[in-house]
Design an enzyme around this catalytic site. Sequence first.
Site, PDB file in Angstrom:
ATOM      1  N   ASN A 123      25.601   1.139  17.226  1.00 43.94           N
ATOM      2  CA  ASN A 123      26.821   1.249  18.043  1.00 43.94           C
ATOM      3  C   ASN A 123      26.567   1.767  19.458  1.00 43.94           C
ATOM      4  OD1 ASN A 123      26.300   3.755  16.831  1.00 43.94           O
ATOM      5  ND2 ASN A 123      28.435   4.365  16.927  1.00 43.94           N
ATOM      6  N   LYS A 181      12.568   3.553  14.686  1.00 43.56           N
ATOM      7  CA  LYS A 181      13.091   2.416  13.907  1.00 43.56           C
ATOM      8  C   LYS A 181      14.538   2.230  14.347  1.00 43.56           C
ATOM      9  CE  LYS A 181      15.273   0.833  10.871  1.00 43.56           C
ATOM     10  NZ  LYS A 181      16.266  -0.246  11.071  1.00 43.56           N
ATOM     11  N   GLY A 229      23.712   7.649  11.695  1.00 43.78           N
ATOM     12  CA  GLY A 229      24.161   6.489  10.927  1.00 43.78           C
ATOM     13  C   GLY A 229      25.152   6.903   9.869  1.00 43.78           C
ATOM     14  N   SER A 230      25.106   6.215   8.737  1.00 45.96           N
ATOM     15  CA  SER A 230      26.122   6.431   7.701  1.00 45.96           C
ATOM     16  C   SER A 230      25.763   7.604   6.788  1.00 45.96           C
ATOM     17  CB  SER A 230      26.274   5.160   6.869  1.00 45.96           C
ATOM     18  OG  SER A 230      25.070   4.891   6.201  1.00 45.96           O
ATOM     19  N   VAL A 276      23.177   6.753   3.705  1.00 45.55           N
ATOM     20  CA  VAL A 276      21.770   6.669   4.137  1.00 45.55           C
ATOM     21  C   VAL A 276      21.274   8.069   4.518  1.00 45.55           C
ATOM     22  CG1 VAL A 276      20.185   5.714   5.863  1.00 45.55           C
ATOM     23  CG2 VAL A 276      21.923   4.249   4.842  1.00 45.55           C
ATOM     24  N   GLY A 277      22.132   8.847   5.171  1.00 40.57           N
ATOM     25  CA  GLY A 277      21.776  10.218   5.545  1.00 40.57           C
ATOM     26  C   GLY A 277      21.414  11.066   4.334  1.00 40.57           C
ATOM     27  N   GLU A 331      23.134  12.990  12.313  1.00 42.05           N
ATOM     28  CA  GLU A 331      24.523  12.847  12.759  1.00 42.05           C
ATOM     29  C   GLU A 331      25.089  11.662  11.999  1.00 42.05           C
ATOM     30  OE1 GLU A 331      25.806  15.077  14.591  1.00 42.05           O
ATOM     31  OE2 GLU A 331      23.940  15.988  15.276  1.00 42.05           O
ATOM     32  N   CYS A 358      31.399   7.278  16.312  1.00 42.43           N
ATOM     33  CA  CYS A 358      31.545   8.387  15.364  1.00 42.43           C
ATOM     34  C   CYS A 358      32.561   9.402  15.873  1.00 42.43           C
ATOM     35  CB  CYS A 358      30.201   9.032  15.087  1.00 42.43           C
ATOM     36  SG  CYS A 358      29.295   9.460  16.551  1.00 42.43           S
ATOM     37  N   GLN A 367      30.805  -6.134   8.962  1.00 40.84           N
ATOM     38  CA  GLN A 367      31.657  -5.033   9.419  1.00 40.84           C
ATOM     39  C   GLN A 367      33.113  -5.513   9.523  1.00 40.84           C
ATOM     40  OE1 GLN A 367      30.086  -1.888  10.141  1.00 40.84           O
ATOM     41  NE2 GLN A 367      32.125  -0.993  10.280  1.00 40.84           N
ATOM     42  N   GLU A 371      35.372   6.988   6.609  1.00 45.42           N
ATOM     43  CA  GLU A 371      35.135   6.443   7.949  1.00 45.42           C
ATOM     44  C   GLU A 371      35.230   4.931   7.893  1.00 45.42           C
ATOM     45  OE1 GLU A 371      31.144   6.615   9.905  1.00 45.42           O
ATOM     46  OE2 GLU A 371      32.295   7.466  11.552  1.00 45.42           O
ATOM     47  N   GLU A 420      21.988  18.323  18.477  1.00 44.33           N
ATOM     48  CA  GLU A 420      21.333  17.453  19.442  1.00 44.33           C
ATOM     49  C   GLU A 420      21.842  17.797  20.843  1.00 44.33           C
ATOM     50  OE1 GLU A 420      20.126  13.555  18.118  1.00 44.33           O
ATOM     51  OE2 GLU A 420      22.033  13.404  17.063  1.00 44.33           O
TER      52      GLU A 420
HETATM   53  P1  NDP Z   1      23.289   2.689   8.331  1.00 50.80           P
HETATM   54  O1  NDP Z   1      23.375   4.129   8.068  1.00 50.80           O
HETATM   55  O2  NDP Z   1      22.929   1.778   7.223  1.00 50.80           O
HETATM   56  O3  NDP Z   1      22.237   2.398   9.516  1.00 50.80           O
HETATM   57  C1  NDP Z   1      21.790   3.334  10.472  1.00 50.80           C
HETATM   58  C2  NDP Z   1      20.283   3.191  10.651  1.00 50.80           C
HETATM   59  O4  NDP Z   1      19.620   3.547   9.444  1.00 50.80           O
HETATM   60  C3  NDP Z   1      19.821   1.768  10.965  1.00 50.80           C
HETATM   61  O5  NDP Z   1      18.694   1.805  11.805  1.00 50.80           O
HETATM   62  C4  NDP Z   1      19.432   1.256   9.595  1.00 50.80           C
HETATM   63  O6  NDP Z   1      18.561   0.154   9.620  1.00 50.80           O
HETATM   64  C5  NDP Z   1      18.778   2.492   9.009  1.00 50.80           C
HETATM   65  N1  NDP Z   1      18.684   2.506   7.562  1.00 50.80           N
HETATM   66  C6  NDP Z   1      19.452   1.845   6.658  1.00 50.80           C
HETATM   67  N2  NDP Z   1      19.058   2.132   5.403  1.00 50.80           N
HETATM   68  C7  NDP Z   1      18.030   3.011   5.509  1.00 50.80           C
HETATM   69  C8  NDP Z   1      17.206   3.681   4.564  1.00 50.80           C
HETATM   70  N3  NDP Z   1      17.373   3.522   3.260  1.00 50.80           N
HETATM   71  N4  NDP Z   1      16.246   4.527   5.013  1.00 50.80           N
HETATM   72  C9  NDP Z   1      16.077   4.715   6.338  1.00 50.80           C
HETATM   73  N5  NDP Z   1      16.818   4.091   7.282  1.00 50.80           N
HETATM   74  C10 NDP Z   1      17.784   3.259   6.881  1.00 50.80           C
HETATM   75  O7  NDP Z   1      24.655   2.212   8.986  1.00 50.80           O
HETATM   76  P2  NDP Z   1      25.199   0.700   9.101  1.00 50.80           P
HETATM   77  O8  NDP Z   1      24.665   0.128  10.336  1.00 50.80           O
HETATM   78  O9  NDP Z   1      24.940  -0.081   7.864  1.00 50.80           O
HETATM   79  O10 NDP Z   1      26.751   0.959   9.228  1.00 50.80           O
HETATM   80  C11 NDP Z   1      27.496   1.263   8.056  1.00 50.80           C
HETATM   81  C12 NDP Z   1      28.528   2.329   8.330  1.00 50.80           C
HETATM   82  O11 NDP Z   1      27.869   3.514   8.752  1.00 50.80           O
HETATM   83  C13 NDP Z   1      29.497   2.009   9.452  1.00 50.80           C
HETATM   84  O12 NDP Z   1      30.561   1.239   9.009  1.00 50.80           O
HETATM   85  C14 NDP Z   1      29.909   3.396   9.880  1.00 50.80           C
HETATM   86  O13 NDP Z   1      30.916   3.871   9.047  1.00 50.80           O
HETATM   87  C15 NDP Z   1      28.655   4.229   9.671  1.00 50.80           C
HETATM   88  N6  NDP Z   1      27.910   4.393  10.935  1.00 50.80           N
HETATM   89  C16 NDP Z   1      28.072   5.560  11.614  1.00 50.80           C
HETATM   90  C17 NDP Z   1      27.435   5.730  12.827  1.00 50.80           C
HETATM   91  C18 NDP Z   1      27.609   6.975  13.610  1.00 50.80           C
HETATM   92  O14 NDP Z   1      27.350   6.978  14.814  1.00 50.80           O
HETATM   93  N7  NDP Z   1      28.003   8.073  13.015  1.00 50.80           N
HETATM   94  C19 NDP Z   1      26.601   4.696  13.432  1.00 50.80           C
HETATM   95  C20 NDP Z   1      26.483   3.509  12.614  1.00 50.80           C
HETATM   96  C21 NDP Z   1      27.128   3.397  11.414  1.00 50.80           C
HETATM   97  P3  NDP Z   1      19.167  -1.351   9.552  1.00 50.80           P
HETATM   98  O15 NDP Z   1      19.911  -1.557  10.794  1.00 50.80           O
HETATM   99  O16 NDP Z   1      17.975  -2.205   9.477  1.00 50.80           O
HETATM  100  O17 NDP Z   1      20.034  -1.399   8.320  1.00 50.80           O
END
Ligand code: NDP
Length: 482
Positions: free
Chosen positions: A149, A172, A225-226, A229-230, A247, A281, A328, A380, A459
């Site tokens: 994003n 990554k 990210g999400s 995954v976090g 975050e 976010c 999405q 979210e 951060e």
């Molecule tokens: P993810 O958490 O899946 O992706 C964020 C990052 O983590 C990407 O680089 C992704 O790679 C990577 N990733 C995914 N799976 C793993 C793993 N098992 N181990 C390590 N790294 C990993 O978010 P999404 O892009 O799928 O979005 C899904 C939802 O997450 C959104 O709808 C939103 O609700 C939330 N989100 C929140 C954000 C924020 O700023 N707080 C930002 C983005 C998403 P890859 O792109 O290859 O999957």
Amino acid sequence: MMNTELYIDGRWTAGTTEIENWNPSDVSDLIGLYSQASADQLDEALAAARRAQPIWWAAGIQKRHDVLMGIGTELMARAAEIGRIVAREEGKPLAEGTGEVYRAGQFFTYFAAEVLRNQGDLAESVRPGVEIDVRREPVGVVAIVSPWNFPVATPAWKIAPALAFGNAVVWKPANLTPASAVALTEVIARQDIPAGLFNLVTGPGRDVGQRLVESRDVDAISFTGSVPVGRGIAASAVTNMTKVQMEMGSKNPMIVMDDADLDLAVGHAAGAAFGGTGQKCTAASRLIVHSAIHDAFVEKLVVAAQAYKVGHALDEGTQIGPVVSESQLTQNMDYVTLAQQEGAELLCGGTRLDCPTEGYFMAPTVFAGTRNDMRINREEMFAPITCVIKADSYDQALTIANDSEFGLTAGIMTRSLSRASHFRANMRAGCVMVNLPTAGTDYHVPFGGRGASSFGPREQGRYAAEFYTTVKTAYVAAGTPE
Ligand code: NDP
């Protein structure tokens, strides 16, 4: 011909496979085929980073300052050009893409100055004849996993402090935005830095990302990210005793009191809810509105939502671009259905939009008559959807605002000093905003949240040192001269 490769050990390298990168504003526009790293290439990057890190630390503060300043200056100078790449592949309007790249440059110039401010402490010992100093040293090799994003700004606010404090980086990026990652890497790679200091290993999160965060060759992991995954990353970090900072999502509330400037409140609520297609976010997703002005506020909010020009990110005048991807958009539409099943009242939007090009366009969406225990107010959505919750008093509004597993940003619109001050003190969130949108933060102060929104040290700003350095306490007994 645009570069689409990985950057490992100071060299651009083809991956073992490729992914297609499509424009979400126009699904007939193939941006390119981007390299995906293999497990061996990731290991190569980690080994190179380990070799480069001490060389970079030994190069000293003037060198690190100059490199960061060089990166920041180039990003700011080329903001419009790189911003176009961001807009094309992520779908944010051109002006926002340009602004994001400029902001990324500011993170680098800010941390260039922080390099020079890495000063320690001196202490007297309780033992006579002993001197103590406390210094910050690099943590070592930092793994950065970033989302789509803010495909340039988010990695920038991680990479800049990582390099500033003497670390090496293995990055990554999100697989949805590889072109932005290559553009940022090209700017960094142009600097005179040790081979392997900075590595770009694009690939699927569940594969390359997972392997990176599970690696014992990593000293610290910074993730945005999400939440799911976090959680996985936190678990592997604990297993390896790796430092971690994350975050994640949020469900940011904005309280609108009966004494608010109504037009200002509507403008800030709409901007924070729909800006960036709601994919922030910090988006305002729960609007908690005092019953005395509820109807007037909602009426104006719907007018504001419908006035937005949704369209191709690169078109002049577009205010809201497409949703980032088909999956999405499907998820957003599922939330629209869910909201109606839960009894929320759809006031506007809720539909996919037809534009001259075929893309993932969605109308800004307002739900009213919602309750805080509905799933649409708990989860979210990352969508141009906002939900209005009615409250009868300030106390009730604050209770609702605090009733969430998240706590990233929160806002109040009020002319009352006492309400504003009480809110600042009693809102459980990492960032609180008074008469401002929930989205939009500065680059020189800490950013982060509480609860499920964040984990680990903050951060940005000088607080970033906490994560990107480790403290060493030295005891020295000099003895007496002969
Ligand atoms: P993810 O958490 O899946 O992706 C964020 C990052 O983590 C990407 O680089 C992704 O790679 C990577 N990733 C995914 N799976 C793993 C793993 N098992 N181990 C390590 N790294 C990993 O978010 P999404 O892009 O799928 O979005 C899904 C939802 O997450 C959104 O709808 C939103 O609700 C939330 N989100 C929140 C954000 C924020 O700023 N707080 C930002 C983005 C998403 P890859 O792109 O290859 O999957």
